[in-house]
Design a protein around this motif. Sequence first.
Motif, PDB file in Angstrom:
ATOM      1  N   ASN A 215      14.023  -5.150   2.716  1.00  9.47           N
ATOM      2  CA  ASN A 215      14.706  -5.120   1.386  1.00  9.47           C
ATOM      3  C   ASN A 215      14.293  -6.326   0.936  1.00  9.47           C
ATOM      4  O   ASN A 215      15.443  -7.577   0.719  1.00  9.47           O
ATOM      5  CB  ASN A 215      16.063  -5.745   1.930  1.00  9.47           C
ATOM      6  N   CYS A 216      12.687  -6.135   0.457  1.00 12.40           N
ATOM      7  CA  CYS A 216      12.179  -7.244  -0.140  1.00 12.40           C
ATOM      8  C   CYS A 216      11.825  -6.194  -1.733  1.00 12.40           C
ATOM      9  O   CYS A 216      11.320  -7.105  -2.161  1.00 12.40           O
ATOM     10  CB  CYS A 216      11.102  -7.566   0.917  1.00 12.40           C
ATOM     11  N   GLY A 217      12.803  -5.391  -1.920  1.00 10.08           N
ATOM     12  CA  GLY A 217      12.526  -4.821  -2.717  1.00 10.08           C
ATOM     13  C   GLY A 217      10.654  -3.766  -2.808  1.00 10.08           C
ATOM     14  O   GLY A 217      10.762  -3.599  -4.355  1.00 10.08           O
ATOM     15  N   LEU A 218       9.988  -4.024  -1.744  1.00 11.92           N
ATOM     16  CA  LEU A 218       9.186  -3.117  -2.147  1.00 11.92           C
ATOM     17  C   LEU A 218       9.297  -1.684  -0.830  1.00 11.92           C
ATOM     18  O   LEU A 218      10.583  -1.608  -0.113  1.00 11.92           O
ATOM     19  CB  LEU A 218       8.424  -3.621  -0.701  1.00 11.92           C
ATOM     20  N   GLN A 219       8.934  -0.557  -1.409  1.00 13.49           N
ATOM     21  CA  GLN A 219       9.296   0.777  -1.140  1.00 13.49           C
ATOM     22  C   GLN A 219       9.086   1.302   0.531  1.00 13.49           C
ATOM     23  O   GLN A 219       9.810   1.328   1.259  1.00 13.49           O
ATOM     24  CB  GLN A 219       8.293   1.837  -1.784  1.00 13.49           C
TER      25      GLN A 219
ATOM     26  N   ILE B 262       8.893 -14.641  -4.161  1.00 11.91           N
ATOM     27  CA  ILE B 262      10.113 -14.670  -2.874  1.00 11.91           C
ATOM     28  C   ILE B 262      11.053 -15.882  -3.265  1.00 11.91           C
ATOM     29  O   ILE B 262      12.757 -15.726  -2.739  1.00 11.91           O
ATOM     30  CB  ILE B 262       9.320 -15.844  -1.513  1.00 11.91           C
ATOM     31  N   PHE B 263      10.669 -17.224  -3.633  1.00 10.38           N
ATOM     32  CA  PHE B 263      12.082 -18.441  -3.737  1.00 10.38           C
ATOM     33  C   PHE B 263      13.080 -17.822  -4.725  1.00 10.38           C
ATOM     34  O   PHE B 263      14.247 -17.529  -4.862  1.00 10.38           O
ATOM     35  CB  PHE B 263      11.141 -19.663  -4.182  1.00 10.38           C
ATOM     36  N   LYS B 264      12.741 -17.444  -5.781  1.00  9.27           N
ATOM     37  CA  LYS B 264      13.638 -16.539  -7.298  1.00  9.27           C
ATOM     38  C   LYS B 264      14.610 -15.555  -6.558  1.00  9.27           C
ATOM     39  O   LYS B 264      15.412 -16.021  -6.722  1.00  9.27           O
ATOM     40  CB  LYS B 264      12.420 -16.480  -8.665  1.00  9.27           C
ATOM     41  N   GLU B 265      14.085 -15.078  -5.798  1.00  6.68           N
ATOM     42  CA  GLU B 265      15.060 -14.056  -5.546  1.00  6.68           C
ATOM     43  C   GLU B 265      15.601 -13.832  -4.443  1.00  6.68           C
ATOM     44  O   GLU B 265      16.867 -13.344  -4.305  1.00  6.68           O
ATOM     45  CB  GLU B 265      14.062 -12.724  -5.762  1.00  6.68           C
ATOM     46  N   GLU B 266      14.807 -14.248  -3.438  1.00  8.96           N
ATOM     47  CA  GLU B 266      15.934 -15.117  -1.863  1.00  8.96           C
ATOM     48  C   GLU B 266      15.772 -16.015  -1.412  1.00  8.96           C
ATOM     49  O   GLU B 266      16.779 -16.534  -0.791  1.00  8.96           O
ATOM     50  CB  GLU B 266      15.260 -14.511  -0.664  1.00  8.96           C
ATOM     51  N   GLY B 267      15.509 -17.511  -2.359  1.00  7.60           N
ATOM     52  CA  GLY B 267      15.811 -18.768  -1.664  1.00  7.60           C
ATOM     53  C   GLY B 267      14.644 -19.086  -0.357  1.00  7.60           C
ATOM     54  O   GLY B 267      13.936 -18.509  -0.200  1.00  7.60           O
ATOM     55  N   LEU B 268      14.821 -20.217  -0.379  1.00  6.41           N
ATOM     56  CA  LEU B 268      14.767 -20.781   1.106  1.00  6.41           C
ATOM     57  C   LEU B 268      14.153 -20.039   2.241  1.00  6.41           C
ATOM     58  O   LEU B 268      13.429 -19.405   3.305  1.00  6.41           O
ATOM     59  CB  LEU B 268      15.131 -21.938   1.363  1.00  6.41           C
TER      60      LEU B 268
ATOM     61  N   PHE C  93       1.120  -1.407  -0.133  1.00  5.20           N
ATOM     62  CA  PHE C  93       0.409   0.205  -0.216  1.00  5.20           C
ATOM     63  C   PHE C  93       1.145   1.190  -0.374  1.00  5.20           C
ATOM     64  O   PHE C  93       0.486   2.017  -0.615  1.00  5.20           O
ATOM     65  CB  PHE C  93      -0.548   0.040   0.684  1.00  5.20           C
ATOM     66  N   VAL C  94       1.818   0.677   0.505  1.00  5.07           N
ATOM     67  CA  VAL C  94       3.038   2.495   0.709  1.00  5.07           C
ATOM     68  C   VAL C  94       2.911   3.154  -0.775  1.00  5.07           C
ATOM     69  O   VAL C  94       2.923   4.161  -0.974  1.00  5.07           O
ATOM     70  CB  VAL C  94       4.492   1.711   2.250  1.00  5.07           C
ATOM     71  N   GLY C  95       3.523   1.569  -1.183  1.00  6.27           N
ATOM     72  CA  GLY C  95       4.184   2.158  -2.642  1.00  6.27           C
ATOM     73  C   GLY C  95       3.662   1.968  -3.609  1.00  6.27           C
ATOM     74  O   GLY C  95       3.676   2.239  -5.002  1.00  6.27           O
ATOM     75  N   ARG C  96       2.425   1.713  -2.881  1.00 10.53           N
ATOM     76  CA  ARG C  96       1.028   1.535  -4.922  1.00 10.53           C
ATOM     77  C   ARG C  96       2.085   0.189  -5.812  1.00 10.53           C
ATOM     78  O   ARG C  96       1.795   0.488  -6.563  1.00 10.53           O
ATOM     79  CB  ARG C  96       1.153   2.344  -5.240  1.00 10.53           C
ATOM     80  N   GLU C  97       2.780  -0.593  -4.666  1.00 11.17           N
ATOM     81  CA  GLU C  97       3.450  -1.516  -6.072  1.00 11.17           C
ATOM     82  C   GLU C  97       1.911  -3.105  -5.919  1.00 11.17           C
ATOM     83  O   GLU C  97       1.299  -3.272  -5.447  1.00 11.17           O
ATOM     84  CB  GLU C  97       4.427  -2.769  -5.529  1.00 11.17           C
ATOM     85  N   ALA C  98       2.836  -3.881  -6.997  1.00  5.87           N
ATOM     86  CA  ALA C  98       1.915  -4.876  -6.964  1.00  5.87           C
ATOM     87  C   ALA C  98       2.396  -6.071  -7.167  1.00  5.87           C
ATOM     88  O   ALA C  98       1.999  -7.185  -8.176  1.00  5.87           O
ATOM     89  CB  ALA C  98       0.463  -5.350  -8.012  1.00  5.87           C
ATOM     90  N   LYS C  99       3.971  -6.179  -6.302  1.00  5.67           N
ATOM     91  CA  LYS C  99       4.486  -7.414  -7.050  1.00  5.67           C
ATOM     92  C   LYS C  99       4.139  -8.449  -6.438  1.00  5.67           C
ATOM     93  O   LYS C  99       3.890  -9.754  -6.718  1.00  5.67           O
ATOM     94  CB  LYS C  99       5.955  -7.310  -5.981  1.00  5.67           C
ATOM     95  N   TYR C 100       3.542  -8.956  -4.645  1.00 10.24           N
ATOM     96  CA  TYR C 100       2.645  -9.867  -4.229  1.00 10.24           C
ATOM     97  C   TYR C 100       0.982  -9.957  -4.642  1.00 10.24           C
ATOM     98  O   TYR C 100       0.399  -8.523  -4.027  1.00 10.24           O
ATOM     99  CB  TYR C 100       3.526  -9.375  -3.061  1.00 10.24           C
ATOM    100  N   SER C 101       0.560 -10.199  -5.673  1.00 13.63           N
ATOM    101  CA  SER C 101      -1.343 -10.277  -5.819  1.00 13.63           C
ATOM    102  C   SER C 101      -1.641 -11.112  -5.294  1.00 13.63           C
ATOM    103  O   SER C 101      -2.502 -11.635  -5.846  1.00 13.63           O
ATOM    104  CB  SER C 101      -1.108  -9.709  -7.234  1.00 13.63           C
ATOM    105  N   GLY C 102      -0.610 -13.057  -5.109  1.00 12.79           N
ATOM    106  CA  GLY C 102      -1.290 -13.814  -4.531  1.00 12.79           C
ATOM    107  C   GLY C 102      -0.331 -14.853  -3.981  1.00 12.79           C
ATOM    108  O   GLY C 102       1.073 -14.476  -4.245  1.00 12.79           O
ATOM    109  N   VAL C 103      -0.741 -16.373  -3.630  1.00  9.86           N
ATOM    110  CA  VAL C 103      -0.158 -16.295  -2.780  1.00  9.86           C
ATOM    111  C   VAL C 103       1.237 -17.504  -3.159  1.00  9.86           C
ATOM    112  O   VAL C 103       2.513 -17.919  -3.233  1.00  9.86           O
ATOM    113  CB  VAL C 103      -0.695 -17.773  -1.570  1.00  9.86           C
ATOM    114  N   LEU C 104       0.671 -18.268  -4.948  1.00 14.89           N
ATOM    115  CA  LEU C 104       1.770 -18.403  -5.187  1.00 14.89           C
ATOM    116  C   LEU C 104       2.238 -18.235  -6.428  1.00 14.89           C
ATOM    117  O   LEU C 104       4.081 -18.597  -6.508  1.00 14.89           O
ATOM    118  CB  LEU C 104       0.517 -20.217  -6.481  1.00 14.89           C
ATOM    119  N   SER C 105       2.145 -16.815  -6.724  1.00 19.87           N
ATOM    120  CA  SER C 105       3.170 -15.896  -7.975  1.00 19.87           C
ATOM    121  C   SER C 105       3.396 -15.170  -5.769  1.00 19.87           C
ATOM    122  O   SER C 105       5.384 -15.682  -6.843  1.00 19.87           O
ATOM    123  CB  SER C 105       2.179 -15.153  -8.070  1.00 19.87           C
TER     124      SER C 105
END
Length: 349
Positions: free
Chosen positions: A249-253, A179-185, A162-174
């Motif tokens: 540090n997860c890529g969100l503003q 998260i797995f691709k960018e940060e691993g387990l 809501f802070v940065g009006r992003e839509a990076k995390y839009s669903g549980v599966l996506s």
Amino acid sequence: MDGGSGGLGSGDNAPTTEALFVALGAGVTALSHPLLYVKLLIQVGHEPMPPTLGTNVLGRKVLYLPSFFTYAKYIVQVDGKIGLFRGLSPRLMSNALSTVTRGSMKKVFPPDEIEQVSNKDDMKTSLKKVVKETSYEMMMQCVSRMLAHPLHVISMRCMVQFVGREAKYSGVLSSIGKIFKEEGLLGFFVGLIPHLLGDVVFLWGCNLLAHFINAYLVDDSVSLSGFQIAVSMLTYPFLLVGDLMAVNNCGLQAGLPPYSPVFKSWIHCWKYLSVQAPACFSAGCHQDHALPWSNLNHLKNTVSTWPPWVRPDHLGTPARRLQPNNNQMCSSPAGLQFHICHVSVQMWG
């Protein structure tokens, strides 16, 4: 604490009772979600509305932050009524998984040998029973917390978008894939340790405090509810640090400069808050306290005082590269060193 407590049924009625607990927990979670949502936005320092000037009971001029209803109304204006339930789905799944996990563990490790404390027990026996019962509860809570924490992380990140009006995390599966691709387990378990520590301190604090008060001060059994409120104030710093690390540090503003410093670990975050904003750890101000960087939108001219690695010109740098040197500590802008406790900050003596 998340996940609820025990008390699930046994035998043929166990599945029905467990389903009832899940449904009841889902209803409570849904009703309380807007409150948690607003609290999280305040925790990360998002203040979209300027404070209003007023006077306190002593006649002193103070600045008042928006109340929960004012903040919620603002969210509705931006995202509509459905916006108050951003991040609810993974939170429902997290709580359901925690409840089911506890029920399953009770079947695998039944608490048959745990005896309830009786008035007939001597001090040594009753203490031994309390320790055994608390250890059992701690085991269940820690396992359920670890299994449900990835969904908790996703829920936190969905909300702070809501802070940065992003839509990076839009669903549980996506979100799981991102998260797995960018940060691993390990990305699924950021902030887990302070949450676990908070759970452990909460359980032992409540149970031991109730035991000693019942044993030494009063004759009748004392309810745990009062102790839970008191101990929750003491364990709030663990939950605060855990939630901040979940979005840091997860890529969100909301988790990057200039909104927030980048922390190397939860210990780094703890040390930073204890030095820069010790009142954030105060039991009396635990849920109404703004972080030191929270007024950045109103005081952008102070950003030049930040260390180079947290200045806004690094916002374009990939998140994984936003790490301070070992000799550098996060530092909030010098102009942001007023703290807001109980939704007001004194401005004049």
